[in-house]
Design a protein around this motif. Structure first.
Motif, PDB file in Angstrom:
ATOM      1  N   ARG A  37       0.824  -1.207   0.000  1.00  0.00           N
ATOM      2  CA  ARG A  37       0.000   0.000   0.000  1.00  0.00           C
ATOM      3  C   ARG A  37       0.855   1.252   0.000  1.00  0.00           C
ATOM      4  NH1 ARG A  37      -3.355  -2.620   3.628  1.00  0.00           N
ATOM      5  NH2 ARG A  37      -2.350  -1.617   5.384  1.00  0.00           N
ATOM      6  N   PHE A  38       1.981   1.242   0.725  1.00  0.00           N
ATOM      7  CA  PHE A  38       2.738   2.469   0.945  1.00  0.00           C
ATOM      8  C   PHE A  38       3.983   2.584   0.081  1.00  0.00           C
ATOM      9  CE2 PHE A  38       0.381   1.809   4.958  1.00  0.00           C
ATOM     10  CZ  PHE A  38      -0.398   2.948   4.897  1.00  0.00           C
ATOM     11  N   MET A  39       4.236   1.616  -0.762  1.00  0.00           N
ATOM     12  CA  MET A  39       5.344   1.758  -1.701  1.00  0.00           C
ATOM     13  C   MET A  39       4.997   2.842  -2.730  1.00  0.00           C
ATOM     14  SD  MET A  39       6.261  -2.230  -2.489  1.00  0.00           S
ATOM     15  CE  MET A  39       7.621  -1.902  -3.605  1.00  0.00           C
ATOM     16  N   PRO A  40       5.893   3.787  -2.992  1.00  0.00           N
ATOM     17  CA  PRO A  40       5.609   4.778  -4.037  1.00  0.00           C
ATOM     18  C   PRO A  40       5.501   4.094  -5.394  1.00  0.00           C
ATOM     19  CG  PRO A  40       7.899   4.918  -3.312  1.00  0.00           C
ATOM     20  CD  PRO A  40       7.211   3.977  -2.366  1.00  0.00           C
ATOM     21  N   ARG A  41       4.578   4.573  -6.211  1.00  0.00           N
ATOM     22  CA  ARG A  41       4.285   3.944  -7.494  1.00  0.00           C
ATOM     23  C   ARG A  41       4.832   4.804  -8.634  1.00  0.00           C
ATOM     24  NH1 ARG A  41      -1.248   1.458  -8.571  1.00  0.00           N
ATOM     25  NH2 ARG A  41       0.135  -0.108  -9.475  1.00  0.00           N
ATOM     26  N   LEU A  42       5.689   4.194  -9.425  1.00  0.00           N
ATOM     27  CA  LEU A  42       6.338   4.876 -10.546  1.00  0.00           C
ATOM     28  C   LEU A  42       5.891   4.259 -11.858  1.00  0.00           C
ATOM     29  CD1 LEU A  42       8.546   6.652 -11.943  1.00  0.00           C
ATOM     30  CD2 LEU A  42      10.166   4.786 -11.424  1.00  0.00           C
ATOM     31  N   ALA A  43       5.449   5.096 -12.793  1.00  0.00           N
ATOM     32  CA  ALA A  43       5.143   4.646 -14.150  1.00  0.00           C
ATOM     33  C   ALA A  43       6.171   5.236 -15.104  1.00  0.00           C
ATOM     34  CB  ALA A  43       3.746   5.082 -14.568  1.00  0.00           C
ATOM     35  N   PHE A 169      -0.774   6.450  -9.629  1.00  0.00           N
ATOM     36  CA  PHE A 169       0.680   6.535  -9.561  1.00  0.00           C
ATOM     37  C   PHE A 169       1.108   7.785  -8.798  1.00  0.00           C
ATOM     38  CE2 PHE A 169       0.156   3.747 -13.244  1.00  0.00           C
ATOM     39  CZ  PHE A 169       1.064   2.749 -12.927  1.00  0.00           C
ATOM     40  N   ASP A 170       2.300   7.714  -8.223  1.00  0.00           N
ATOM     41  CA  ASP A 170       2.858   8.853  -7.496  1.00  0.00           C
ATOM     42  C   ASP A 170       3.736   9.721  -8.391  1.00  0.00           C
ATOM     43  OD1 ASP A 170       2.003   8.306  -4.619  1.00  0.00           O
ATOM     44  OD2 ASP A 170       2.916   6.402  -5.189  1.00  0.00           O
ATOM     45  N   VAL A 171       4.371   9.098  -9.384  1.00  0.00           N
ATOM     46  CA  VAL A 171       5.220   9.804 -10.348  1.00  0.00           C
ATOM     47  C   VAL A 171       5.098   9.090 -11.685  1.00  0.00           C
ATOM     48  CG1 VAL A 171       7.553  10.605 -10.930  1.00  0.00           C
ATOM     49  CG2 VAL A 171       6.899  10.397  -8.543  1.00  0.00           C
ATOM     50  N   ALA A 172       5.106   9.862 -12.771  1.00  0.00           N
ATOM     51  CA  ALA A 172       5.134   9.274 -14.111  1.00  0.00           C
ATOM     52  C   ALA A 172       6.267   9.923 -14.898  1.00  0.00           C
ATOM     53  CB  ALA A 172       3.805   9.468 -14.833  1.00  0.00           C
ATOM     54  N   TYR A 173       7.083   9.077 -15.501  1.00  0.00           N
ATOM     55  CA  TYR A 173       8.231   9.559 -16.276  1.00  0.00           C
ATOM     56  C   TYR A 173       8.049   9.207 -17.746  1.00  0.00           C
ATOM     57  CZ  TYR A 173      12.866   9.633 -18.383  1.00  0.00           C
ATOM     58  OH  TYR A 173      13.925   9.855 -19.228  1.00  0.00           O
ATOM     59  N   PHE A 174       8.245  10.200 -18.615  1.00  0.00           N
ATOM     60  CA  PHE A 174       8.158  10.006 -20.059  1.00  0.00           C
ATOM     61  C   PHE A 174       9.545  10.235 -20.677  1.00  0.00           C
ATOM     62  CE2 PHE A 174       3.837  10.779 -18.827  1.00  0.00           C
ATOM     63  CZ  PHE A 174       3.054  10.079 -19.730  1.00  0.00           C
ATOM     64  N   PRO A 175      10.211   9.168 -21.121  1.00  0.00           N
ATOM     65  CA  PRO A 175      11.550   9.330 -21.683  1.00  0.00           C
ATOM     66  C   PRO A 175      11.557   9.898 -23.097  1.00  0.00           C
ATOM     67  CG  PRO A 175      10.910   7.023 -21.742  1.00  0.00           C
ATOM     68  CD  PRO A 175       9.828   7.748 -20.994  1.00  0.00           C
ATOM     69  N   PHE A 176      10.378  10.014 -23.733  1.00  0.00           N
ATOM     70  CA  PHE A 176      10.332  10.528 -25.104  1.00  0.00           C
ATOM     71  C   PHE A 176       9.083  11.396 -25.257  1.00  0.00           C
ATOM     72  CE2 PHE A 176       9.918  10.287 -29.772  1.00  0.00           C
ATOM     73  CZ  PHE A 176      11.235  10.540 -30.140  1.00  0.00           C
ATOM     74  N   PRO A 177       9.138  12.660 -24.810  1.00  0.00           N
ATOM     75  CA  PRO A 177       7.950  13.528 -24.827  1.00  0.00           C
ATOM     76  C   PRO A 177       7.692  14.156 -26.197  1.00  0.00           C
ATOM     77  CG  PRO A 177       9.789  14.723 -23.886  1.00  0.00           C
ATOM     78  CD  PRO A 177      10.282  13.324 -24.170  1.00  0.00           C
ATOM     79  N   TYR A 178       7.449  13.318 -27.162  1.00  0.00           N
ATOM     80  CA  TYR A 178       7.210  13.753 -28.530  1.00  0.00           C
ATOM     81  C   TYR A 178       6.043  12.955 -29.124  1.00  0.00           C
ATOM     82  CZ  TYR A 178      11.970  15.583 -28.047  1.00  0.00           C
ATOM     83  OH  TYR A 178      13.092  16.243 -27.606  1.00  0.00           O
ATOM     84  N   MET A 179       5.532  13.450 -30.255  1.00  0.00           N
ATOM     85  CA  MET A 179       4.500  12.744 -31.027  1.00  0.00           C
ATOM     86  C   MET A 179       3.196  12.572 -30.258  1.00  0.00           C
ATOM     87  SD  MET A 179       6.611  12.597 -33.411  1.00  0.00           S
ATOM     88  CE  MET A 179       5.572  11.901 -34.693  1.00  0.00           C
ATOM     89  N   MET A 180       2.992  13.391 -29.217  1.00  0.00           N
ATOM     90  CA  MET A 180       1.773  13.305 -28.416  1.00  0.00           C
ATOM     91  C   MET A 180       1.675  14.545 -27.544  1.00  0.00           C
ATOM     92  SD  MET A 180       0.694  10.381 -25.602  1.00  0.00           S
ATOM     93  CE  MET A 180       1.767  11.048 -24.309  1.00  0.00           C
ATOM     94  N   GLU A 181       0.449  15.020 -27.328  1.00  0.00           N
ATOM     95  CA  GLU A 181       0.261  16.091 -26.357  1.00  0.00           C
ATOM     96  C   GLU A 181       0.549  15.563 -24.954  1.00  0.00           C
ATOM     97  OE1 GLU A 181      -3.568  17.874 -26.588  1.00  0.00           O
ATOM     98  OE2 GLU A 181      -3.462  18.194 -28.749  1.00  0.00           O
ATOM     99  N   CYS A 182       1.016  16.443 -24.090  1.00  0.00           N
ATOM    100  CA  CYS A 182       1.286  16.036 -22.714  1.00  0.00           C
ATOM    101  C   CYS A 182      -0.019  15.667 -22.019  1.00  0.00           C
ATOM    102  CB  CYS A 182       1.972  17.164 -21.962  1.00  0.00           C
ATOM    103  SG  CYS A 182       2.426  16.737 -20.273  1.00  0.00           S
ATOM    104  N   PRO A 183      -0.077  14.518 -21.334  1.00  0.00           N
ATOM    105  CA  PRO A 183      -1.302  14.133 -20.626  1.00  0.00           C
ATOM    106  C   PRO A 183      -1.683  15.158 -19.556  1.00  0.00           C
ATOM    107  CG  PRO A 183       0.189  12.270 -20.818  1.00  0.00           C
ATOM    108  CD  PRO A 183       0.957  13.484 -21.247  1.00  0.00           C
TER     109      PRO A 183
END
Length: 476
Positions: A37-43, A169-183
């Motif tokens: 439950r308390f582990m931070p969630r990373l996508a 999720f607690d944090v989301a990382y996008f390694p390629f912020p292209y070809m799409m609008e930012c969520p």
């Protein structure tokens, strides 16, 4: 799919509605449930899986993150497409193998796969003029449909927004912020804008450049942190988007394949498979205007005129279009390269080989087989081929542009640089290496010993995880 226990999980990773627990197992069950439950969630979400440098950056970083001891305290999900942008299997399962990470393939159901296939460029049964028709229906649905229909018809951002919010999720990382609008989500976002070539180069038509400009502005505004790989790119943010420069942190990448092994049998098999010449110059990457590969053909012609016989080998997702037997559609830049080769008297198969897309193992073998590597780019964030060549002990000639000069300075000058607008200068630098192979190899070896001090994936991953941790604390 590699899974990780969710809240309420048992030690076996399966849920149970009414478990019978001994006192000891009850304590273990409670501890596991609380921990989950308390582990931070990373996508980590790679929605495009850009073939060549983009996906290699993403996957090398993911591998390094998942092997950090501290990552055991995180619940990590990797979201990506099965295939890269060149249409080949991206092998994400290999990245998460042996770890506790969860792997989710984006839009991976029959209906959505059908729409994605319809949206892809290409003719129907090879019939000329049908490419636009094939894409018309999904485009109309994405433009005029309801939110649900637009998502189903291929608007990836909507799928991602729904997934991120639902999964908490607690944090989301996008390694390629292209070809799409930012969520547009409440989850703290981090991204790595690799470069801004759409601002100054003509690799894209004006309409696409306008779309990328609008999309990038959204990414820079919504992301809490922007991690870039060089001081040059930090300077580009300051130049084009000064209001966001305070979000930028420079974190240098590692070298792709730094922990991989390549046997002599692998090298021999690669040489045999592609019928490689004994000596050749290697050029890697998409054939694009800002990659500037045409100048290598011009330099080869000048070397030929002076009696130097050295062949070129080109690899990259669309490099096969330079081959004599290719008759399909090609971009204007590739067409201009073919015209340059023809006018210079260079023949496909004789003076140069166009191999197309190759796998990571074959690429590592090519670096070991090459006499030298040429990196002719006019614009980059930095150069993976430069670092990969050094890792293989291969001499390298690179364009004298700011980001590569930055890398060369870290390597204490053990890189040969040339003027990327001068084929004569490139021909002279190639000739110098061919005439003084011992000095070239000695320079490459010095660079190989220095490189790990500045370019190492584990160190890169540790800094990324520190950024993610800090964002969790701020949000908590």
């Amino acid at each position: 799919m590699v899974t990780k226990p969710d809240a309420g999980c048992t030690a076996s990773g399966h849920t149970s509605s009414a478990p019978t627990l001994t006192p000891l197992s009850a304590i273990l069950h409670y501890w596991l449930s609380a921990r989950c439950r308390f582990m931070p969630r990373l996508a980590i979400i790679d929605q495009d899986v850009a073939a060549a440098g983009g996906v290699r950056y993403s996957q090398e970083l993911v591998r390094a993150l998942l092997h950090l001891p501290e990552i055991k305290e995180w619940d990590v999900t990797i979201v990506a497409r099965r295939r890269n942008s060149a249409g080949f299997d991206a092998h994400w399962d290999e990245c998460v193998s042996g770890t506790d990470a969860r792997l989710v393939y984006l839009r991976d159901d029959p209906g959505r796969r059908l729409f994605d296939r319809l949206s892809a460029a290409g003719r129907i049964m090879g019939i000329p003029g049908t490419s636009r028709l094939q894409q018309a229906i999904p485009r109309l649905l994405r433009r005029w449909g309801t939110r649900a229909i637009r998502e189903y018809a291929g608007e990836v951002r909507l799928w991602i927004e729904q997934y991120l919010e639902k999964s908490k999720f607690d944090v989301a990382y996008f390694p390629f912020p292209y070809m799409m609008e930012c969520p547009a989500v409440s989850v703290p976002l981090v991204s790595t804008p690799h470069d801004f070539n759409f601002k100054t180069m003509d690799s894209l038509d004006p309409a696409h450049r306008q779309v990328m400009e609008a999309q990038m502005s959204g990414w820079l505004e919504r992301c809490r942190k922007l991690i870039v790989s060089s001081e040059f790119i930090r300077g580009e943010v300051a130049r084009f988007y000064p209001q966001f420069v305070d979000k930028v942190q420079v974190v240098r990448s590692g070298i792709p394949g730094e922990d991989s092994t390549t046997s002599q049998d692998d090298v021999k098999a690669t040489a045999s498979k592609f019928a490689l010449p004994d000596q050749f110059i290697l050029i890697t990457g998409w054939l694009l205007p800002h990659k500037n590969q045409k100048i290598v053909l011009q330099a080869l012609a000048r070397l030929r005129a002076k009696g130097t016989d050295i062949k070129a080998v080109l690899v990259g997702p669309n490099s096969h279009q330079l081959g004599a037997d290719y008759t399909g559609w090609m971009s204007p830049y590739v067409r201009s390269m073919r015209e340059e080769a023809d006018s210079s008297g260079l023949t496909s198969g004789k003076d140069y080989l166009a191999l197309g897309y190759v796998g990571d193992l074959e690429l590592r073998c090519l670096y070991r087989l090459a006499r030298l590597v040429v990196v002719p780019s006019l614009y980059e964030a930095g150069s993976f081929p430069l670092l990969e060549a050094i890792l293989a002990g291969c001499p390298v000639v690179c364009a004298r542009i700011p980001p590569i000069e930055e890398q060369a300075e870290l390597l204490e000058g053990n890189v040969t640089l040339f003027d990327p607008t001068s084929a004569d200068d490139l021909a002279a630098k190639i000739s110098g290496i061919l005439k003084n192979p011992e000095e070239a190899l000695s320079q490459a070896d010095r660079a190989r010993l220095i490189a790990p001090r500045h370019f190492a994936w584990r160190r890169t991953a540790e800094i990324y995880l520190t950024v993610f941790t800090e964002l969790c604390r701020q949000s908590g």
